[in-house]
Design an enzyme around this catalytic site. Structure first.
Site, PDB file in Angstrom:
ATOM      1  N   GLY A 203       0.818  -1.215   0.000  1.00  0.00           N
ATOM      2  CA  GLY A 203       0.000   0.000   0.000  1.00  0.00           C
ATOM      3  C   GLY A 203       0.840   1.248   0.000  1.00  0.00           C
ATOM      4  N   ASN A 204       0.210   2.373   0.197  1.00  0.00           N
ATOM      5  CA  ASN A 204       0.950   3.634   0.279  1.00  0.00           C
ATOM      6  C   ASN A 204       0.333   4.533   1.336  1.00  0.00           C
ATOM      7  OD1 ASN A 204      -1.072   5.487  -1.055  1.00  0.00           O
ATOM      8  ND2 ASN A 204      -0.804   3.947  -2.653  1.00  0.00           N
TER       9      ASN A 204
END
Ligand code: CTP
Length: 425
Positions: A203-204
């Site tokens: 993810g980020n």
């Protein structure tokens, strides 16, 4: 500012206490005007204590002060939250059987309705027609949120979060233009998650704040907004149609579907460029030896795809206008998702977070992805991600860049909408 808070008889009346508090704490003078039915949910002493003003549902109290005329005429804003189907109907037809409807008839200031009711009531042709009438007369009627209603059912009809209704009211009070009225806008927000196994993902750090600010400001400017939210935990902007997604592929499907009849698409989401090439069905376990490497596969570039689809749609339109072209050459490629012929976003906006060579990388990206505007900001320690403020440069295809100084993400959003509105026919 003098605010009249109209409260009608729905179970969400208790949420209006929170809205009232937001107004009073930010220095507004609030007069609460409940309906008789609202007082069955929350009593007059609560409204009087929280507002510091007298409370009545009737035109017969304090008649010497002519409240049925004075309250509406003196108001800078009237907001009705929750607005039931009944109060919308009475307002649309100009009935005046209680203090609230009298106030609505005498108010010359902006009026905001935040409806809340069961889905069937919201979707009933009578309610649809009343909402239409009120909107035609210039009232702001916020679309209800989708979610759990009284009882076990869910659907459109929930009162939006009080903080979000408050934001709408503040913008109406500030007199922002409603220059996006009648426009369909798609905003993607948040960050995608690419599953490694059932419990882990790549993810980020995107919080979705900038995308939500874009949605909120577009709604305030009158747009119909589809907000494609990837893993965002913020409250839904009042009036937005929120589509929740997790991965880049899900986001792509939702954005392309909504883009088909949109006037503008803003890709504020941080989309993962890569996903694990294989998704394990079971949780990956430690084996004691070397961990298995994770191989990556490239995700589709949704922004570039939107640009390409638009280019193709425009070319097809140009071809079909030229009589000499054989029809067979105009068939769209079946493998490509098709934007409705002749209906494609007039304006496409991308975002780019860069750590270095910000402007040079941004200009190259603007050209590569075929968008009209690219909002570039520098990221790194303490910059942009998860913060309420942002600074950016908006690169404009065929025009000069626009610098947006450090400030609230709403301010940047408004600059984007100014540029978008100027590009809409
Ligand atoms: N974007 C997209 N699909 C992707 C990746 C990005 O639609 N698979 C969109 C983002 O929503 C954003 C813009 O493209 O609006 C820029 O994203 P960015 O990650 O900065 O661009 P990249 O092409 O991935 O460039 P870089 O090589 O700098 O990562």
């Amino acid at each position: 500012m003098k605010v009249v808070l109209g409260v009608s008889g729905g179970i969400a009346a208790y949420k209006a206490c929170e809205l009232l508090r937001l107004f009073t704490e930010s220095g507004h003078e609030v007069r609460v005007v409940p309906t008789r039915e609202a007082l069955k949910f929350v009593g007059a002493p609560t409204w009087a204590a929280l507002s510091g003003n007298p409370v009545s549902a009737e035109v017969w109290d304090d008649v010497h002060e002519v409240p049925h005329v004075r309250i509406g005429k003196q108001a800078d804003l009237v907001v009705v939250a929750p607005a039931t189907a009944d109060v919308l109907a009475r307002a649309a037809h100009g009935l005046a059987g209680d203090l609230l409807t009298n106030t609505l008839l005498t108010a010359t200031c902006p009026v905001v309705f935040a409806p809340a009711m069961h889905t069937e009531m919201w979707q009933h042709p009578a309610t649809r027609a009343n909402v239409e009438t009120l909107r035609e007369r210039g009232a702001v009627v916020i679309d209800p949120a989708v979610g759990r209603l009284t009882g076990a059912d869910t659907g459109p009809g929930r009162l939006p979060d009080p903080a979000e209704i408050f934001e709408v009211c503040l913008r109406v009070l500030r007199g922002r233009p409603r220059d996006l009225a009648g426009r369909k806008i798609v905003v993607s927000a948040g960050g995608t998650r690419e599953a490694i196994d059932p419990v882990r993902y790549l993810g980020n750090r995107s919080s979705g704040r900038q995308g939500y600010a874009l949605a909120r400001t577009a709604l305030a400017r009158g747009a119909e907004v589809t907000l494609v939210a990837a893993n965002v935990t913020l409250p839904d902007p009042a009036g937005a149609k929120v589509v929740r997604v997790e991965s880049a592929y899900e986001l792509r499907e939702a954005v392309l579907a909504a883009a088909a009849d949109a006037d503008a698409v803003v890709m504020a989401a941080a989309v993962a460029d890569f996903r694990p090439a294989t998704r394990h069905d079971a949780k990956i376990k430690k084996t004691g030896g070397e961990p298995e490497p994770i191989f990556l596969a490239e995700n589709p570039d949704i922004l570039a795809e939107l640009g390409a689809l638009r280019r193709e749609a425009r070319a097809t339109q140009t071809l079909s206008r030229g009589a000499a072209q054989p029809l067979a050459d105009q068939e769209p490629d079946e493998a490509m998702p098709s934007l409705e012929r002749g209906a494609y976003p007039e304006v496409i906006v991308g975002f780019a977070a860069e750590t270095h060579d910000v402007l040079a990388n941004g200009q190259a990206k603007l050209a590569r992805k075929g968008c009209d505007l690219l909002v570039v900001n520098q990221v790194g320690e303490g910059l942009a991600f998860g913060t309420p403020d942002n600074a950016a440069t908006v690169l404009v295809a065929g025009g000069d860049p626009v610098e947006v100084p450090f400030g609230p993400k709403e301010a940047l959003a408004d600059v984007v909408w100014d540029l978008v509105a100027a590009r809409l026919p």
